[in-house]
Structures are given as C-alpha cells and as structure tokens.
Write an enzyme that holds these catalytic residues in place. Structure first.
Site, PDB file in Angstrom:
ATOM      1  N   LYS A  78     -49.537  15.400 -12.876  1.00  0.00           N
ATOM      2  CA  LYS A  78     -49.126  16.638 -12.551  1.00  0.00           C
ATOM      3  C   LYS A  78     -48.147  17.327 -13.535  1.00  0.00           C
ATOM      4  CE  LYS A  78     -46.137  18.832  -9.310  1.00  0.00           C
ATOM      5  NZ  LYS A  78     -45.205  18.995  -8.262  1.00  0.00           N
ATOM      6  N   GLY A 112     -38.620  23.476  -2.967  1.00  0.00           N
ATOM      7  CA  GLY A 112     -37.484  23.382  -2.028  1.00  0.00           C
ATOM      8  C   GLY A 112     -36.850  24.670  -1.201  1.00  0.00           C
ATOM      9  N   ASN A 120     -42.927  17.935  -0.613  1.00  0.00           N
ATOM     10  CA  ASN A 120     -42.137  16.920  -0.797  1.00  0.00           C
ATOM     11  C   ASN A 120     -40.734  17.100   0.122  1.00  0.00           C
ATOM     12  OD1 ASN A 120     -40.057  14.760  -1.602  1.00  0.00           O
ATOM     13  ND2 ASN A 120     -40.350  15.133  -3.619  1.00  0.00           N
TER      14      ASN A 120
END
Lengths: 274, 274, 274, 274
Positions: free
Chosen positions: B111, B172, B225
């Site tokens: 990635k 995020g 994530n």
C-alpha cells in the site's frame, strides 16, 4: 468477550418485543412469492399490512396472510389510505376485529397513518394527533407515522402514542433522511424522561446507508417498504437492509470518532526507517 | 433461491483474492489484544501494517506480528510516514524483504502512501505518481493511496497501479465521503475498459454509513483504521463496519430505487374500507 | 436593455406592496442605534416588532418605535412569545389596537407565531392553524410562521393566511435551509392555482448564501433577525443580506444552468495554437 | 458610519488591483453583444480570454477584443484547451506577445489551465505544477487553475503562482462547491504566512448562492463563465453574480452567527402581555 461487546437489548413497543429492529411493509411486490422471500431475507420479525378485507387479496385471488408465517412474524395492521381521523379510527378498529378473529397477536397495536393528500402522501399533523388520541384512549398501542416536526412528535407522545415514527422523507421517495437535525431534536425531546421510548424512522429510505444513518442518529428501528419491493433485486436489497440496520445500531452503540477538518496519523509517524 | 440472489464475486487485487471487501489498519489501538479482537470482529482478510523493523514492536516490546494470525490474514505492508518518492520506494522494498524473510505472501504487494505534509496527512500527487511508477516497474502490486482527484487516479492506473485507493476525506478525520461526485468520475474513468479494475476507498471513514455510501457508489472495497481503533468500543465498531460493507455492497448490486421529490403509495390506495 | 432585463414585480401581501423582498426583525440588537443603522443598511421596507406595551421600551426606557421611521418602514406586528391560540389571538388584537392608535398602516396585518416550546421555539402546527383561522376570520392579513411541513402550509392557506412563512430551520439556529425538498413541495402546493401567492422563508438564516438559496428555490421573500443582530458587524451583515436577497431573486428569474457530474468547455476547445 | 462599516480593501494580484472580486470568462455566449452586456451587468473589471489568434474571431469574423472595452476591463489571457506543460507555456507566451503588441496591460499575467482530459476538463496536477514553475520563472504573474487538492495548491504557491484558483467542481458542471472542507484547508495553508495571498474559486459555479458560499469560506474572489453565458437570461444572471460576490464578501467580513441545533428567541420572551 466478543459476545459481551455486541450485546444489545431488544426493542419493546407496547406488549411486543422485537429482536430485529427492521420493520417492513408488504405492499408493491410483483408477486406474493417475492414478498415472502424478501421478508425472509430482511430478518424482520414484524410486518405491516393494510388490514382491510378487500386488501388482503391480490388480483389473482391469493390472500396475503397465506404468505406471512404468523408463527414467525408479528402482524402490525396499518391505516394506509386514510385521510381523516374518522377513517383512520374506523380502519384501525376493523383491522383489530379481523386479527382478533384470526387469533393474531397483532390485534392490540396499529400503525396509524393519516395522510394530508394523495399526491405526496405526507401525513396530516392535525388529523394524526386527533386519531392517535382516540385510538390510544380506546386501548390501542399506537405506532404513529408523522412528519419530522418535533412539536407534533411531542404531542403524539403526550396523547398516548406507544411509539412515534417520523418520516425521513416522503413515502416512496427514496430520498433518505432529509433533515437529520429535526430527528435529533425529536430523539432529544422524546427520550428526555425515558430513554427507551421508541422512535422509529418510517418512510423515505432509498438504500442501505439511509437505514444506517437513521440508526446512527439514535433511532430505535426503521420501517420501510418501497426501497425493498421496488429494488431491481428485492431479495438482495432485503438482505442489505438487514445488514444496514445492524451496522447502524452497533455503530451508534460503539461511539463513533468525532468529525474533524483533518485528523491525525493512523500509523505511528515518529519512526525512522530502519 | 436466496443463495443465488446473494451470490457475489470475490475481490481480486494482483495475485490476491479477498472475500471480505473490508481492509483494515493496525495502528492506534490501545492494546495488541484490542487490535486482535477488532480484526476478528471486522471479518477482514487483509490487514495493513507499517512494516519497518522498529514499528513492529510496541512500547512494551511486543511484536505486532505475533497478534496477527498469518494463516487467517494477508498482510499488506504500507509506506505510512513517507513524504518523498525515494523514502516510499525504500520503505516498500524493506517491507518486501522483511515479509520475504518471514515467508509471508504479502511480500509481493504494497500500500503506497506518499504524504504531502505531516499536519493534514494528505497525499502528494506528484510524488505518489512517481513512486507508483517505480514500484510497479520493480514488480510490486501497488495499491495506491491518493486524493479523490480523477486525473491523478487515471495517471496512477496508467503507470501500473494494481488498485487505486482514493480518500473519502483526510486520514483520521472521520468526515466520511466529502465528494461523491469525484468518486463517481474516478469509478467511471478507471472501470471504463475493465469493470473489475479495483477502486478502494481509503481514509476518512467515520462510521458505518460512510462505508455503505462508499460501496453504494460502486467502490470495490473500503480500507479504514481510526474509525474502529478510536471508537469508544472498537470491537463493536469493527462488527458494525463488517455489516456496513456487506450492506453497501449488496445494496449496490440490488439496484436501488431512484430518488424523487415525492413518491407513490407503498400500500394500495384505491381500496374502499369494507 | 439592461433595465428591461432586470425588471421585477413588487411583492404584494394583503394591502401592502413591498419592493424589497427582505423583511427584518428588531430584536436582539445591542443598542437601538445599531438596530436603526442595520435596518437602513438592509434596504428593507418592512420590520416586524413584538407590539406589546412593555416590549416597546428597552431597559433604558427608550421606545423602539422612536427608532423606526414610520414614513420609511411598514410595521409588521408579531405575536412572538405566544404558546397557545388564545394568547396569540389576544396579542394580535392588542397589537392592532396599539398601531391603530398610532395611525400606523401596519394595524391590518400580523405575523402570527404560536410556538410549541420555549427551548427550541419551533412552531406548534395545531395551535397555529387554529389561530390563523380565527385571525383571518377577524379580518387580519395573517402572515403565518410555520414549520416546513407541506400539509400544514396547505392548511394555513386554506384557512385564510395571506402569506405562509415556513422556517428554514429553528429560530436563531443559523442552520440555514435544512430541507429544501419540503420547501419545493410547499412552493409547488401553494402556487399551483396562484403563482403570486406569497411564500416567505422565516427563521433559521445564518448568512448571506442561506438567503440566496431560499430565493433561488422560488421563495417570494425572506424574513430574518438574529443573523444580522448577532453578527460581529450587524450593519455590514445587513448590507450582505440586502445583496443576497437581490442576488437570489435575480438568479431565480434568470434561469440557472443545470447541475451535471461534469460539464463542457467554456472556452472553445477545437482551436489549434497559431 | 455606514460607509466605514462597509469599507473593503481591493484585491491585488501581481501588479493588478481589482475592486470587483468577480472575474468572468468570455466564452459560450450566443452573440458578442450578449457577452458585452453581461460583462457590463456583472460589474467585473477583469475578463479572461483565450488569446490565440484564431480564437479572437467568431464565426462571423468579429474580433472579440472589439467588444471588450480595454479602458474598463483588464484582460487576463488564458491557456484554455492545453493538455501539456509545453502547450500551456507556448500558449501563455503567444498571448503575452499579442497583448504586448496591442499595448494591453494584461500582457504580464496569465490564467494557467492544463487539463487532464477533454471529457471532464479537470486539471492535471503534474503538468500544472510544471507549467506554473516555468511561467513564473519566465516572469509571468501566474493565476493558476487547479483542483481542490490542498497539497497541489501548496505546491503551486511554492513554485511561484501569483494566485491559486481551485475549482469548486468541474468546469461547466454548475455543481457549485462540492468540497468546502478542501477549500478551507487550502485557505488555511496558503494564507498561513500571508493573509493577502489570493485564492480565487474558479469553475463549477451554477448560481448566485454558489458564489456567496465561496466568498463566505474566505475566498478572495470568484471566476466564472458558463453560469452566466448559458443562463436563460445571461444579463440578469450577471447582475445576480455581481450581487452575490458582494453579499458573500461582506458576510465573510461581518462575522456570521454560529450554527446550532436550535437557537434562542429573537424577540424577548420574558414579557407578559399587557
């Protein structure tokens, strides 16, 4: 541990307890078989039916109730197609009689709809409040379809609704949740003194993410019909809705991260390449 | 019949085949145990790790790889924390070496992230294109993180990316899918001559409905994530994400109803009360 | 030619004709002077005032009417702070008496507000319909504040409202137009048999673009207060609102281009560089 | 006092100073006369033209420059229709030569566009950065059209752009500002060390409120073309855009009220009816 983490309480409305938080309608399917398979794939335990004598039969003479396993599903009779308090109250009582005759446990509750006009099928707040009050006084557990107006929602709870069911958007529009702020205020209002008071988003859902959004806002369940019945593949969409209500419910319970303009690294940033 | 209706093809990227369309990161968890349980609940088959020697160990000296069952998960090494083509290429090669040493099948893909700055962690298009070209030429299956810019996405495919992974919003941020129109154009561009070319939404997801929205747009998968790791209950959120990717995938395949200003009755309206 | 192109008809409500389509409130200003200057900068011709004896005076004993030039502005008395039909009707009649005594032409109309609760200040549909009917029967031109519920809007027109004024969002929220779809339906409903029937967006405006959006949807005017009074620079914001109502009005009349996923070149693309 | 309250500084880009913050294109009009009248109604002082010899003439042989009063408007030559660095640099230099020959002050600046493909007309970040660097090094004031990618915007400033001009959405799409968050980050980035560094929203505007939204975000100006040229009434829409840029600019300077779920009363609530 995983089991604990995913524990959830069932949804209680009146005398009924539901594990699945998805409630589905039975209209607009191409065939009775397609409806039956879609109900199965949706995982629902509660199906709503326009319980009038002439509506229980389709054009081929089949009775819709023959396709709904009454051991598996709780019937929720509704007053679809009513435009006045009087009509809605009469429809509710006829539904109760028919279900009592059948010995069906759905005879003690009703999904109340009183519509404002036949073009947009939006609910009429004045007639809805009046009908809700009468039916609650008559002993019904009333699940009350309404707009997303917080003041009307509050009135409905006050006159005795067992659950308030605000629309995300007009019936059959597929537009989803048009005004999340109003739903937030409704949830704040109605759960202020009783966090278990049931608020169910009813109408307007178009696809799976709409259902998740509704649940993430804090709704206790979602009721839908057209989004499954008129999808290109109803059974597959029913499955998607089943997953979506579960996804949204657990996302709400899990406590999401806040939204920010920009976030912070998800992988540690301080490292030096070895 | 239900089985047929819900059939789906697996996601193929390079030499790897994934049944779950959810790819998850391994950073930002409070403990290794919490990470392990969240991976389990997410149903993922592919986890991405910043494979640098010093990053494989947490502050208590535990090795992250001891908590990731290599029989169950395919490791996807990433270049997190790289800001130049040279750094990213070096990180990718070191990751490959380490995984080869371990005999891990994840050694043939990477990635790729090349970031523009440490504050917003947005990708740098110029460096990303250059690094992708070098790594693809070197035999890597490159899963390339990028912005939602359609022209950059097209360039990445042209220089050999095995999959393009546009951000929904900054890493995020939890802001979800900020520009669905750009993602639609990317999907149209990249799948024009090959409908199986993999496009995976990577970064920005905040909650379950964001995942469903991404899949409903036609994405082949979602990588996330922080939305799990920093939820109040990570394991429960991991479960929600698992449901959401499935809900969104099947909703996309099922063919949703169109959006309208207002719809039409879901129960038959012509009936007269009996 | 430019003059022709920009011609516009005035807004007629009851016996009043307004050239400016911006109506403004008079509450919440720091000083009477600031209010006066803001009214001036807004270009409005119509200001709404809570006409109760005790409210006409501020804490320093100044009378608000001394700061509103009655040759320039038409007063629109309102029933702010009323929660029942009876209260609202009484407030309207007292306002009429006071304005008649002053010989003010605003005595024949009223802005009707009947609120559902003091926390959100959302309108109560049941009480609002009842009060509107009584006041219209009593000869008032009723400009009726309401939610964005299309069925209630239709009822209000039916019981005699001279203008219906749906909220964009809760009073003072600054949230703008939360549900454009409902406003579109209201406009469609109320203008079906009379395209000049006045629909004015009242409440919720936060900034200039909210006003333009309201006008672009087809509203006949906008009423606002807090967005000016509580801006950091009220006079400048009043000017911005004046421009915004004009911008939105002419944009609506000019016929905008359609929205597309992507467009076409604005400069000719076929040329070869000479 | 009103005069002071509405004071504003002009927009400076390179050696040019503009009072109007609206920049407009000259393509896609039905007739040269319609273009001229629309420019007039827009209040702009700066018009952008694809300055190539063959483009200055329309099919009837009229020269566009005969319809643009050079005493009133500053010409901003552009590189429309270029897809590579080399083409764009060549077009910019040819434009400069032509304008120098005409003694036009627009010869020292250029609107740089390097497109990624002819279907969506989205900008190519890699070629754009390279062309911007070359043209800035060659002494041009480069006003650089780009996507809403914050990292590319930052790069363009670093290589010497006199102004960065992110797209709200694709050229001619009329989709407005699709990703306000990216524009916020761009504004934060580019104005961090110089609050006067010009950021102009270029492309995608559909109607007046889109312009206001752009200005309210903090943009220094807006450049548009199709939204006026293809409106049903271009001259009226040009007027609307003039008002909208002013509305949005002053709203930004005035300091808007915050958005809340619900607000507080705009009329005093404590009063008792007298």
């Amino acid at each position: 541990m995983t089991t604990d983490a995913l524990s959830d309480s069932p949804l209680k409305i009146g005398s009924h307890t539901l594990t699945s938080r998805l409630l589905v309608g039975t209209g607009r399917y191409d065939t009775m078989e397609q409806m039956r398979d879609s109900l199965d794939a949706s995982g629902t335990e509660c199906v709503t039916v326009a319980v009038r004598r002439e509506r229980l039969y389709d054009r081929t003479g089949q009775n819709i109730l023959d396709f709904i396993d009454s051991d598996r599903y709780i019937l929720l009779p509704n007053t679809a197609g009513c435009y006045t308090t009087a009509d809605a109250v009469r429809a509710a009582k006829l539904g109760r009689e028919i279900l009592r005759t059948l010995g069906n446990p759905g005879s003690d509750w009703v999904k109340l709809e009183v519509l404002g006009d036949s073009k947009t099928l939006l609910p009429d707040p004045v007639e809805t409040v009046a009908a809700c009050e009468q039916l609650a006084a008559d002993g019904f557990s009333v699940l009350c379809y309404t707009s997303d107006c917080p003041v009307t929602a509050q009135r409905l709870k006050k006159v005795g609704a067992a659950a308030v069911m605000p629309a995300g958007s007009p019936i059959g529009s597929g537009a989803g949740i048009l005004n999340p702020a109003n739903l937030q205020i409704i949830l704040e209002y109605l759960k202020e003194d009783d966090e278990d008071y049931p608020v169910i988003i009813d109408a307007g859902v178009g696809t799976a993410s709409d259902v998740s959004v509704a649940m993430e806002l804090g709704a206790d369940g979602v009721l839908l019909n057209t989004a499954i019945a008129h999808a290109r593949e109803p059974v597959r969409m029913a499955h998607a809705m089943r997953m979506a209500v579960d996804a949204g419910r657990h996302a709400a319970l899990a406590g999401r991260i806040p939204k920010r303009l920009y976030g912070t690294a998800s992988s540690p940033q301080e490292g030096v390449i070895s």
